[in-house]
Structures are given as structure tokens and as C-alpha cells.
Design an enzyme around this catalytic site. Sequence first.
Site, short mmCIF file in Angstrom:
data_model
loop_
_atom_site.label_atom_id
_atom_site.label_comp_id
_atom_site.label_asym_id
_atom_site.label_seq_id
_atom_site.Cartn_x
_atom_site.Cartn_y
_atom_site.Cartn_z
N THR A 48 0.87 -1.17 0.00
CA THR A 48 0.00 0.00 0.00
C THR A 48 0.90 1.22 0.00
OG1 THR A 48 -1.76 -1.14 1.18
CG2 THR A 48 -1.79 1.26 1.23
N LYS A 101 -7.23 1.31 -2.88
CA LYS A 101 -6.84 0.91 -1.53
C LYS A 101 -7.05 2.05 -0.54
CE LYS A 101 -5.28 -1.68 1.76
NZ LYS A 101 -3.97 -2.32 1.81
N LYS A 133 0.55 4.95 8.42
CA LYS A 133 1.15 5.31 7.13
C LYS A 133 0.08 5.44 6.05
CE LYS A 133 2.37 2.06 4.60
NZ LYS A 133 1.83 1.19 3.53
#
Length: 291
Positions: free
Chosen positions: A97, A172, A240
Site C-alpha cells: 500500500t 486501496k 502510514k
Amino acid sequence: MSRKIGWIGTGVMGGSMCMHLIKAGNEAYVYNRTKSKADQLIAAGAHWCDSPADVAANADIIFSIVGYPVDVEETILGENGVLNNVCPGKIIVDMTTSEPALAERIAEAAAAKGVGALDAPVSGGDLGARNATLAIMVGGRQETFDEVKDLFDVMGSNVRLMGAAGAGQHTKMCNQILIAGTMIGVVESLFYAYKAGMDLNEVIDVIGSGAAGSWSINNLGRRIADGDFNPGFFIKHFVKDMGIALSEARRMNLALPGLALVNQFYVAAMAMGHEELGTQALYKVFEKMNG
């Protein structure tokens, strides 16, 4: 059909994903910064490589699933990375990701060398990786996707090309934004049940099968009920991801107040020393808040 595949990143999810490809009959060349995390794959027949460059030299389709965008950049675009050591006609698939703009940059650099590139982040956590039921959201060219689709199908049960380079990463981000808000509901709901003296698993049995049902309550909720805060997906990596989504939102002049709020709770979890725990450890922040 057996393929020569490369795999960089054999952690909580990557190890299981690569193992599925090996068991499907593919020849694997693997690299991880900590070699011991690849021991099971090596025992299953994978060839150890000393660097991403070594993986690129041996494999035809090179997968990576590492930690942060800076790791993706080093692994793929670095001097000793995949792209500087790969031959034309091969394919790079980054399943980390990461940032949509970085995925676009990788695709452009790969195309200039006659190399295919896909961004293909996944959803489903460690359970999805172990059970080969991941959702795999892909960005890139149709013909490149078609060449890799059979391998994706070994790892996941819901595989879809979402658009051009970067589209997998944007999808995502949609996934992570939704999960972020859902996790607040999960931990508040279960902490309420705890304070009311309810059995958490019995509560999940009921609400998890109704309108409030979600993957998070039925899977991560069970872990909370059992006191299991081990990582299926690290808090530090979720922070993150939320940072990437918030940055992309600012670029689009888009306000996401719910995500910003959830991000603060997870930052608090990191400040409490829980960054190496699973995302369900957000529950510990609410425990601390409520005494």
C-alpha cells in the site's frame, strides 16, 4: 503453467502470499531484509537472493510487498533495485500500500525500459493472505494485468483491474478510509458491551450477523474479545496508509474529517507504544481514555 516469480518482502502477509504461489508449482526467488523470515519459503523450495537486484535477474514476474513508500522506491527504483537490474519483457508488481503518484512514476520508468508494471495493493489482512481470499485491486495496462491474472487468482478471491497506473492505490485508499471509520465503531461498540457486563463474543454473534455486520467486527472484533492484539496488520502501517489518504485528499482539496479524527486515535496508540500491535489494539486507547 509454472512461472519464474520473484518475491520481495516475506512478512506477515507476503510470506503466505508467496507460499501459495510456490504450492501452485511456481519457481520462486525470494529476498527479505531479515533472511530468517524467508526460512519457511526456502524450506518449501524457494531460492534465496541477496538483493532485489538478484531477484530481478532471476525472475520473470517480480512481486514486492514492503513497508513504506520509501521502501518501495528503494526496492524498485534504487540503484540496487529491481528496475535497474531487470530485462525488457519482464513485469514488476508492487503489492505494497503506497502512494498513487509513486505507482505512476514506477509505471513510467518501467515503460521506458520495456518492462510491465502494476500497482496491486491488497485487503484482507493476515487471514486473507493465509486463506488466499484477498481482495486485490490493480492499476496498470490491461495486457500486463492479463499476464499476471492467473497468479493473482492463486492469492486472492476478488481480483480486479481498476484503471491505469495508480488506480490500484487509489482504490486501496478508499478501502482504508472505510476501515478507519469502521474500527472506531468496532472498539466503541465492544467497549460499551464490556462496561455493560456483556460477553463480547455473544454480542458479536448477534450484531455481526445484522445490519452492523462487517469484516472488522467479525474478525478483528473476535480478536479483541479474546484479548489478542497480535498484528494481522500493524498499527504503524495503518497510520502510514491514513497519512497517504489524507495527503491525497489535500491534493484534491477534499475534507475528510472522519479520517482525520481516527488518525489521531491511532497516533495516540503509537504514542502509547502500540505501533507493533494489530489495528484492533485501538481498543487499548479507549481503555486508557475510560479508565
